[in-house]
Design a protein around this motif. Structure first.
Motif, PDB file in Angstrom:
ATOM      1  N   VAL A  42       0.880  -1.344   0.033  1.00  0.00           N
ATOM      2  CA  VAL A  42       0.098   0.049   0.003  1.00  0.00           C
ATOM      3  C   VAL A  42       0.788   1.525   0.145  1.00  0.00           C
ATOM      4  O   VAL A  42       0.288   2.328   0.217  1.00  0.00           O
ATOM      5  N   ALA A  43       2.189   1.175  -0.434  1.00  0.00           N
ATOM      6  CA  ALA A  43       3.054   2.389  -0.433  1.00  0.00           C
ATOM      7  C   ALA A  43       3.357   3.376   0.984  1.00  0.00           C
ATOM      8  O   ALA A  43       3.431   4.120   0.797  1.00  0.00           O
ATOM      9  N   CYS A  44       3.249   2.549   2.142  1.00  0.00           N
ATOM     10  CA  CYS A  44       3.263   3.201   3.253  1.00  0.00           C
ATOM     11  C   CYS A  44       4.573   3.689   3.609  1.00  0.00           C
ATOM     12  O   CYS A  44       4.850   4.621   4.400  1.00  0.00           O
ATOM     13  N   GLY A  45       5.478   2.896   3.233  1.00  0.00           N
ATOM     14  CA  GLY A  45       7.042   3.212   3.302  1.00  0.00           C
ATOM     15  C   GLY A  45       7.830   3.028   4.603  1.00  0.00           C
ATOM     16  O   GLY A  45       8.763   3.157   4.819  1.00  0.00           O
ATOM     17  N   ASP A  46       6.828   2.200   5.446  1.00  0.00           N
ATOM     18  CA  ASP A  46       7.350   1.654   6.658  1.00  0.00           C
ATOM     19  C   ASP A  46       8.777   0.920   6.508  1.00  0.00           C
ATOM     20  O   ASP A  46       9.559   1.067   7.275  1.00  0.00           O
ATOM     21  N   CYS A  47       8.553   0.125   5.527  1.00  0.00           N
ATOM     22  CA  CYS A  47       9.882  -0.813   5.269  1.00  0.00           C
ATOM     23  C   CYS A  47      11.204  -0.064   4.986  1.00  0.00           C
ATOM     24  O   CYS A  47      12.142  -0.235   5.356  1.00  0.00           O
ATOM     25  N   VAL A  48      11.096   1.275   4.111  1.00  0.00           N
ATOM     26  CA  VAL A  48      12.125   2.084   3.866  1.00  0.00           C
ATOM     27  C   VAL A  48      12.528   2.690   5.136  1.00  0.00           C
ATOM     28  O   VAL A  48      13.844   2.784   5.032  1.00  0.00           O
ATOM     29  N   GLU A  49      11.834   3.080   5.710  1.00  0.00           N
ATOM     30  CA  GLU A  49      12.026   3.840   7.133  1.00  0.00           C
ATOM     31  C   GLU A  49      12.672   2.994   7.865  1.00  0.00           C
ATOM     32  O   GLU A  49      13.908   3.366   8.527  1.00  0.00           O
ATOM     33  N   GLU A  50      12.337   1.774   8.137  1.00  0.00           N
ATOM     34  CA  GLU A  50      12.877   0.875   9.084  1.00  0.00           C
ATOM     35  C   GLU A  50      14.209   0.116   8.876  1.00  0.00           C
ATOM     36  O   GLU A  50      15.185  -0.572   9.661  1.00  0.00           O
ATOM     37  N   CYS A  51      14.557   0.006   7.600  1.00  0.00           N
ATOM     38  CA  CYS A  51      15.665  -0.862   7.131  1.00  0.00           C
ATOM     39  C   CYS A  51      16.979  -0.276   7.593  1.00  0.00           C
ATOM     40  O   CYS A  51      17.444   0.802   7.168  1.00  0.00           O
ATOM     41  N   PRO A  52      17.670  -0.942   8.496  1.00  0.00           N
ATOM     42  CA  PRO A  52      18.767  -0.263   9.154  1.00  0.00           C
ATOM     43  C   PRO A  52      20.360  -0.124   8.033  1.00  0.00           C
ATOM     44  O   PRO A  52      21.064   0.612   8.248  1.00  0.00           O
ATOM     45  N   MET A  53      19.920  -0.904   6.967  1.00  0.00           N
ATOM     46  CA  MET A  53      21.094  -1.178   6.130  1.00  0.00           C
ATOM     47  C   MET A  53      20.818  -0.155   4.738  1.00  0.00           C
ATOM     48  O   MET A  53      21.630  -0.192   3.921  1.00  0.00           O
TER      49      MET A  53
END
Length: 62
Positions: A42-53
């Motif tokens: 749903v293009a929330c972007g949570d994965c982009v924000e949380e990935c430490p690498m």
């Protein structure tokens, strides 16, 4: 359809992005992040924000 762009060369397989995704789009397979259910994004972007690498660089629409 939106989906995350994955750069798996730097992925350490920590699973933080998997846990951050409310839709179950990602999973860890073979020690790296992969798209499990791309159609659910749903293009929330949570994965982009949380990935430490920084392995998930953006959400794009096809």
């Amino acid at each position: 359809m939106p989906h995350p762009v994955l750069e798996t060369d730097e992925c350490i397989g920590c699973g933080i992005c998997v846990d951050a995704c409310p839709q179950g789009v990602l999973e860890i397979a073979g020690g790296v992040v992969v798209l499990e259910n791309e159609d659910a994004c749903v293009a929330c972007g949570d994965c982009v924000e949380e990935c430490p690498m920084g392995c998930i660089t953006e959400i794009v629409e096809d």
